[in-house]
Design a protein around this motif. Structure first.
Motif, PDB file in Angstrom:
ATOM      1  N   ARG A  56     -12.783 -29.884 -34.662  1.00 26.55           N
ATOM      2  CA  ARG A  56     -11.596 -29.142 -34.240  1.00 26.55           C
ATOM      3  C   ARG A  56     -10.576 -29.038 -35.381  1.00 26.55           C
ATOM      4  O   ARG A  56      -9.922 -28.001 -35.539  1.00 26.55           O
ATOM      5  CB  ARG A  56     -10.958 -29.814 -33.037  1.00 26.55           C
ATOM      6  N   ALA A 195      -2.814 -20.360 -32.991  1.00 27.17           N
ATOM      7  CA  ALA A 195      -3.342 -20.928 -31.746  1.00 27.17           C
ATOM      8  C   ALA A 195      -4.019 -19.860 -30.890  1.00 27.17           C
ATOM      9  O   ALA A 195      -5.111 -20.083 -30.341  1.00 27.17           O
ATOM     10  CB  ALA A 195      -2.214 -21.598 -30.968  1.00 27.17           C
ATOM     11  N   VAL A 196      -3.390 -18.698 -30.783  1.00 27.30           N
ATOM     12  CA  VAL A 196      -3.984 -17.604 -29.997  1.00 27.30           C
ATOM     13  C   VAL A 196      -5.300 -17.156 -30.639  1.00 27.30           C
ATOM     14  O   VAL A 196      -6.290 -16.898 -29.948  1.00 27.30           O
ATOM     15  CB  VAL A 196      -2.998 -16.428 -29.884  1.00 27.30           C
ATOM     16  N   PHE A 199      -7.930 -19.638 -29.839  1.00 28.59           N
ATOM     17  CA  PHE A 199      -8.285 -19.539 -28.416  1.00 28.59           C
ATOM     18  C   PHE A 199      -9.263 -18.388 -28.193  1.00 28.59           C
ATOM     19  O   PHE A 199     -10.275 -18.536 -27.499  1.00 28.59           O
ATOM     20  CB  PHE A 199      -7.010 -19.340 -27.582  1.00 28.59           C
ATOM     21  N   ARG A 203     -13.884 -18.104 -27.482  1.00 26.53           N
ATOM     22  CA  ARG A 203     -14.423 -17.409 -26.304  1.00 26.53           C
ATOM     23  C   ARG A 203     -15.193 -16.136 -26.646  1.00 26.53           C
ATOM     24  O   ARG A 203     -15.631 -15.437 -25.741  1.00 26.53           O
ATOM     25  CB  ARG A 203     -13.276 -17.095 -25.325  1.00 26.53           C
ATOM     26  N   SER A 210     -13.177 -18.184 -36.103  1.00 22.39           N
ATOM     27  CA  SER A 210     -11.996 -19.031 -36.243  1.00 22.39           C
ATOM     28  C   SER A 210     -11.189 -18.697 -37.486  1.00 22.39           C
ATOM     29  O   SER A 210     -10.025 -19.088 -37.596  1.00 22.39           O
ATOM     30  CB  SER A 210     -12.400 -20.511 -36.265  1.00 22.39           C
TER      31      SER A 210
END
Length: 350
Positions: A56, A195-196, A199, A203, A210
């Protein structure tokens, strides 16, 4: 060292990374804040005391690198590209063809494996190339070795060209910039974009999502005026360190021995690529009337950040330089996986 508990190993890793990174930065070594941690992590890994970077945390560094790239994708760069698109297209295709050809030769002569050779020779931001190479199954240790070998050589040549053209070298970093507080609103918005982006990337099925999704989000939000990307040095430094640790922790004695055996071929390939880029720069000077410093920096296979520092110090046409560098970087990111597979398949058929 290999018997020390994990917290002690991490303490050693952080302390020596700060020490070596700061020393290299003081010596004005390109990408010092990444190279220092990479070397420390590699030495510890070779000694059997590797530290494993959490997945992460590594993905979070992808988002920061993506936003760093997005910050250079300005509307002015796009305008410059549209204005002289045939020239930029020729420059991008020439440098990518030269680097791919050198990668093919390195793979053909068994200096490096196929995909690893292509990513190692790929021009662009070294950090992003290493991250993408890992996602495509290449050996990131050898990719990093070749990328930073070329980066150092390209920056040295660029500094010499800048000194010859203007009498200026690479300016030292300003330590005071570390003490300046960022615009807190812009910084909070930047973190929200990251962060968005992460996220969404979690998905969707997109290779290197990333990095790519935060990069695209940052570019759109930045150019629309909704967000000012704020990346203070004290955020970028640990980001570079984490990438360096991730790569360095994968080194072992066999891979170091292989890199040393391959060094003559890697040096020859690096010199050839720098020389070919310089040759195309000479054509830009003669036929397009571009000044030598701008032409060389625009075609240089070094990192975008190092090229920007040298260009601003030497008074180069930065719109032209950044447009060429950015166009080439985006082209490599879009076509790199396909080129790497094509080279590997070509070598396999032989």
């Amino acid at each position: 060292m290999n018997r020390a508990p994990a917290p002690v190993r991490w303490a050693w890793l952080i302390a020596f990374s700060v020490l070596l990174g700061a020393s290299l930065a003081w010596l004005r070594v390109p990408a010092a804040l990444l190279l220092g941690p990479l070397v420390v992590a590699a030495v510890m890994a070779i000694c059997g005391a590797a530290c494993v970077v959490p997945a992460r945390l590594f993905k979070a560094t992808h988002a920061v690198v993506g936003l760093l790239i997005a910050r250079s994708l300005s509307a002015g760069t796009l305008v410059e590209l549209l204005k002289d698109w045939p020239l930029f297209l020729a420059g991008v295709l020439f440098v990518v063809a030269a680097s791919s050809g050198i990668g093919w030769l390195l793979a053909r002569w068994a200096v490096l494996p196929g995909t690893t050779a292509v990513w190692g020779a790929a021009p662009g931001a070294a950090t992003a190339m290493i991250i993408m190479a890992g996602s495509q199954g290449a050996d990131v240790r050898l990719v990093a070795f070749m990328q930073y070998l070329r980066l150092v050589m390209a920056v040295v040549v660029a500094t010499i060209v800048a000194g010859w053209w203007t009498g200026l070298g690479v300016p030292a970093a300003n330590p005071a910039s570390w003490l300046v507080l960022p615009d807190l609103t812009a910084f909070a918005a930047t973190l929200l974009v990251a962060a968005v982006g992460l996220f969404i990337a979690a998905r969707v099925s997109l290779p290197m999502g990333s990095l790519l999704i935060p990069m695209m989000l940052g570019a759109v939000m930045g150019n629309s005026g909704l967000v000012t990307i704020e990346l203070p040095p004290w955020l970028l430094a640990p980001t570079y360190a984490v990438v360096g640790w991730q790569v360095g922790s994968r080194f072992d004695r066999p891979i170091v021995l292989h890199a040393m055996r391959a060094l003559p071929g890697l040096l020859a390939g690096t010199v050839a690529l720098v020389a070919l880029c310089a040759g195309f720069a000479a054509l830009l000077v003669v036929f397009a009337g571009i000044d030598p410093l701008t032409a060389y920096l625009a075609t240089s296979p070094g990192g975008i950040d190092s090229v920007a520092i040298i260009g601003m110090a030497g008074g180069a046409d930065m719109a032209f330089v950044m447009a060429m560098q950015t166009a080439r970087f985006l082209f490599v990111m879009a076509t790199g996986p396909w080129i790497a597979r094509a080279v590997a398949n070509s070598i396999a058929r032989r």
